[in-house]
Motif scaffolding. Structure first.
Motif, mmCIF file in Angstrom:
data_model
loop_
_atom_site.group_PDB
_atom_site.id
_atom_site.type_symbol
_atom_site.label_atom_id
_atom_site.label_comp_id
_atom_site.label_asym_id
_atom_site.label_seq_id
_atom_site.Cartn_x
_atom_site.Cartn_y
_atom_site.Cartn_z
ATOM 1 N N ILE A 181 0.632 -1.614 0.446
ATOM 2 C CA ILE A 181 0.128 -0.194 -0.186
ATOM 3 C C ILE A 181 1.164 1.047 -0.263
ATOM 4 O O ILE A 181 1.496 1.570 0.983
ATOM 5 C CB ILE A 181 -1.586 0.154 1.139
ATOM 6 N N LEU A 186 1.179 4.774 0.403
ATOM 7 C CA LEU A 186 0.808 6.050 1.123
ATOM 8 C C LEU A 186 1.614 7.127 0.503
ATOM 9 O O LEU A 186 1.061 8.310 0.724
ATOM 10 C CB LEU A 186 1.355 5.389 2.719
ATOM 11 N N LEU A 220 3.975 0.356 5.224
ATOM 12 C CA LEU A 220 3.386 1.308 5.628
ATOM 13 C C LEU A 220 3.992 2.616 6.575
ATOM 14 O O LEU A 220 4.173 3.823 5.961
ATOM 15 C CB LEU A 220 2.272 0.869 6.684
ATOM 16 N N LEU A 272 7.331 3.407 5.668
ATOM 17 C CA LEU A 272 7.914 3.157 4.508
ATOM 18 C C LEU A 272 7.475 4.445 3.623
ATOM 19 O O LEU A 272 8.034 5.083 2.991
ATOM 20 C CB LEU A 272 9.111 2.254 4.150
ATOM 21 N N PHE A 285 4.532 5.703 4.348
ATOM 22 C CA PHE A 285 4.459 6.930 4.983
ATOM 23 C C PHE A 285 5.866 7.848 4.898
ATOM 24 O O PHE A 285 5.933 9.050 4.609
ATOM 25 C CB PHE A 285 4.256 6.596 6.603
ATOM 26 N N GLY A 286 7.182 7.547 5.102
ATOM 27 C CA GLY A 286 8.162 8.119 5.296
ATOM 28 C C GLY A 286 8.232 8.837 3.914
ATOM 29 O O GLY A 286 9.241 10.807 3.904
ATOM 30 N N LEU A 287 8.446 7.980 2.232
ATOM 31 C CA LEU A 287 8.357 8.583 1.752
ATOM 32 C C LEU A 287 7.358 9.777 1.051
ATOM 33 O O LEU A 287 8.175 10.639 0.503
ATOM 34 C CB LEU A 287 8.093 7.718 0.771
ATOM 35 N N MET A 299 -5.727 9.358 0.382
ATOM 36 C CA MET A 299 -6.694 9.090 1.722
ATOM 37 C C MET A 299 -8.301 8.093 0.667
ATOM 38 O O MET A 299 -8.406 7.077 0.502
ATOM 39 C CB MET A 299 -7.046 9.361 2.579
ATOM 40 N N LEU A 345 0.033 -0.515 14.670
ATOM 41 C CA LEU A 345 0.249 0.912 13.815
ATOM 42 C C LEU A 345 -0.738 1.786 13.505
ATOM 43 O O LEU A 345 -1.432 1.934 12.516
ATOM 44 C CB LEU A 345 1.081 0.682 12.498
ATOM 45 N N ILE A 381 -4.739 3.519 8.203
ATOM 46 C CA ILE A 381 -4.868 4.354 7.026
ATOM 47 C C ILE A 381 -6.338 5.356 7.812
ATOM 48 O O ILE A 381 -6.244 6.388 7.390
ATOM 49 C CB ILE A 381 -5.284 4.051 5.601
ATOM 50 N N GLY A 409 11.520 12.852 7.418
ATOM 51 C CA GLY A 409 11.161 11.910 6.946
ATOM 52 C C GLY A 409 12.344 10.617 6.068
ATOM 53 O O GLY A 409 11.923 10.159 6.518
ATOM 54 N N ILE A 466 12.886 8.329 8.702
ATOM 55 C CA ILE A 466 11.935 6.758 9.067
ATOM 56 C C ILE A 466 11.789 6.342 7.951
ATOM 57 O O ILE A 466 12.076 5.068 8.219
ATOM 58 C CB ILE A 466 10.542 7.793 8.381
ATOM 59 N N VAL A 467 12.644 6.232 6.228
ATOM 60 C CA VAL A 467 13.216 5.940 5.745
ATOM 61 C C VAL A 467 13.862 4.956 6.041
ATOM 62 O O VAL A 467 14.355 3.943 5.807
ATOM 63 C CB VAL A 467 13.075 6.019 4.435
ATOM 64 N N THR A 476 13.790 2.630 8.819
ATOM 65 C CA THR A 476 12.511 1.392 8.857
ATOM 66 C C THR A 476 13.219 0.071 7.443
ATOM 67 O O THR A 476 13.513 -0.844 8.011
ATOM 68 C CB THR A 476 11.044 1.876 7.865
#
Lengths: 311, 312
Positions: free
Chosen positions: A60, A62, A121, A123, A125-127, A248, B53, B111, B280, B283-284, B287
């Motif tokens: 998925i 995001l 998810l 990852l 989201f970070g992107l 969304m 999450l 989501i 951001g 986070i990438v 992870t």
């Protein structure tokens, strides 16, 4: 994966219900119907590549809306520097975002394919955040929009006068759906991709290169969404957070249709668009239109979990 | 052994408590926002320990801010009472939302909670008479009339409260229940853990903490607005902090929060627009390459080096 499953009876019922709603809306609020089909076309158009990635790569994304937003910026700057119309800029956007998508796949997604869903998810989201903040850094949060005279074209049907340009989204959604279905059903590559989506291990056993298929589908989807971003720019202004609501809403459509059901995504898009336009058409309540997709999402989710409990 | 272990904690507590005595208003202000984000990071991680999450941090934070400010403006409540009310409202809404969405797992839950911030913002914007609509509302004065030393202690109290709750969760049966849900829900269920009830409970508690953090933040800065109070920053920063520090523990998010809180101030001065890009990217990168987080990596490194020293 029920990408190609056909349920004739259900489909006829759906068609009849949709037809009934269209006739009712035509008599009651024709403007809401027109606006809804235009809006819904855009939603469906953006959701289709996301559904493709989810159905075949199983991730998925995001950051989907953010890729669309970057596509819109790409078209905007092509217009500023080279005077290219956004609709023409769709072609270079397709190429540029195929490269961007493949690079994203190689550097990040590929490493997370076997990771737990939560990591995927996080990852993406970070992107999404990287994409949004990159736009913030480069172009600030100022909304940008090119001036195009042709988007104001309109026509009269009896007493109704309405803008015709935005039907381009409706048409494009249907064209893209047909092309994707043809690709998945008729071409060797598409069938291979479908097989990978259904069962990656089985697909590898019969000699399909899974990594290449994932790369192809991810690159193709990002290329499409980049080009859709250019098309988005013709009617809407672009700013760093322009894309996130579409992530969304796209997910809402996919949840509505069920995983892998591409025609369902387009139907869902039209339904959501018309529902939003209907809410917008009531004076004083227009602000609630942004909640419609969430209500739909929660309703679908509740329906699913209820069905699971009874089953 | 026990003594040497408690020394770093005591030192940390001493530094945290006396921090305002040897720093100026600027550093205290930096510490205040760091502690708010740190609170959010710990509470986000508390839900993650159950394997869910959630992306609702910003939503419940904003909800708590609004609830606190509106209580003060409408019934002229004491600030502390209004902060508690912010937590209560956020917790109650989380309970209701949780009853619906916690039936779902993975991406559906993630989501739906991600959408919460924008949904709450839209709902609040649509009651302009109560909430001030798009402009939001302002408090007549900030809490303690803007005295940063007192504000620091208030925010520190909220952070300590969160850390204590988190540690309670770590050291009681709750920890076992949540860990078993995370590892395998079916096994947890068959061992008699009421999975759904535990998840709703944790979701409500963590959201209440986020609401309290939001209420405090609103009192520190004296205003709420749909754009500001539900900003994605209240999701992005805590996530980056917890991930960098190391998830599934209390101290990981705390360490990550302190590191990133200091870094954030430096970056803000260097690149005012878009310094959040770094978060951001964190986070990438985390992870993908350091799923354990930095503090745990450091720990294993220390252990490994002490083991080799022991061999000598």
């Amino acid at each position: 994966m029920t990408l190609l499953r056909t349920v004739p009876q259900k489909r006829v019922a759906l068609l009849l219900v949709s037809l009934g709603i269209v006739i009712l809306m035509m008599l009651w609020k024709p403007y809401a119907l027109i606006e809804g089909l235009q809006r819904g076309g855009l939603y469906a158009l953006i959701a289709l590549p996301m559904a493709l990635i989810l159905g075949i790569v199983g991730i998925i994304n995001l950051a989907h809306g953010e890729f669309m937003m970057l596509g819109a910026y790409f078209a905007y700057w092509l217009g500023v520097y080279f005077g290219i119309d956004p609709l023409v800029a769709m072609i270079p956007a397709l190429a540029a975002f195929a490269i961007l998508g493949s690079m994203t796949y190689f550097v990040t997604i590929r490493r997370a394919l076997k990771a737990p869903e939560l990591n995927q998810l996080l990852l993406t989201f970070g992107l999404a955040m990287v994409g949004m903040e990159f736009a913030n850094l480069m172009w600030t949060s100022q909304p940008l929009k090119p001036h195009l005279s042709y988007v104001y074209s309109s026509m009269a049907l009896g007493k109704l006068r309405f803008g015709t340009y935005a039907f381009i989204y409706t048409a494009a959604a249907i064209v893209l759906l047909v092309l994707l279905l043809l690709f998945l059903r008729r071409t060797r590559l598409g069938r291979a991709a479908l097989a990978v989506g259904q069962n990656p291990r089985g697909a590898r056993l019969v000699g399909i290169d899974i990594q290449r298929t994932y790369l192809l589908i991810f690159g193709l989807s990002i290329a499409l969404v980049g080009a859709i971003g250019a098309m988005f720019l013709t009617r809407h202004s672009v700013f760093p957070s322009a894309g996130s609501p579409f992530t969304m809403k796209s997910f809402c459509l996919i949840a509505m249709a069920g995983m892998g059901n591409l025609p369902g995504v387009v139907w869902g898009g039209f339904a959501l668009g018309v529902a939003e336009a209907l809410v917008l058409s009531f004076r004083g309540y227009g602000g609630w239109a942004d909640v419609v997709f969430f209500a739909v999402l929660v309703a679908v989710i509740m329906g699913r979990s209820y069905r699971r409990q009874t089953a | 052994m026990r003594m040497t272990r408690t020394i770093p904690y005591l030192l940390g507590a001493a530094v945290a408590a006396t921090f305002p005595l040897f720093t100026g208003a600027y550093l205290q202000q930096v510490a205040v926002s760091t502690l708010i984000y740190l609170t959010l990071a710990v509470s986000w991680d508390m839900l993650l320990r159950s394997g869910q999450l959630g992306f609702g941090t910003a939503g419940f934070f904003g909800l708590g801010s609004y609830a606190a400010v509106l209580l003060v403006l409408n019934v002229n409540a004491h600030p502390f009472l209004s902060i508690a009310f912010g937590g209560l409202v956020a917790g109650a809404v989380a309970l209701l939302v949780g009853l619906a969405v916690l039936r779902l797992r993975g991406m559906y839950f993630a989501i739906t909670t991600l959408a919460l911030a924008s949904i709450f913002a839209v709902v609040l914007r649509n009651f302009p008479r109560l909430t001030g609509g798009p402009e939001g509302k302002m408090l007549p004065t900030c809490i303690y009339a803007g005295d940063t030393t007192k504000i620091y202690w208030l925010v520190l109290a909220v952070a300590v409260l969160t850390i204590v709750i988190s540690e309670v969760f770590e050291r009681t049966r709750i920890h076992l229940a949540l860990t078993s849900i995370r590892n395998d829900e079916r096994v947890a269920k068959s061992s008699g853990v009421n999975v759904f009830r535990y998840l709703v409970f944790v979701f409500a508690v963590t959201s209440a903490i986020q609401g309290i953090a939001g209420g405090t933040y609103a009192h520190v800065f004296g205003f709420v607005s749909p754009e500001g109070s539900f900003s994605a920053n209240f999701l992005l920063l805590p996530l980056a902090m917890a991930l960098l520090g190391g998830i599934h523990s209390t101290w990981g998010p705390v360490v990550g929060g302190l590191v990133l809180g200091a870094l954030s101030e430096y970056l803000k001065l260097q690149i005012p627009y878009g310094h959040l890009l770094v978060y951001g990217a964190i986070i990438v990168v985390v992870t993908l390459f350091l799923p354990q987080g930095v503090s745990r990596m450091f720990k294993t490194w220390v252990r490994r080096s002490s083991v080799t020293r022991g061999v000598q």
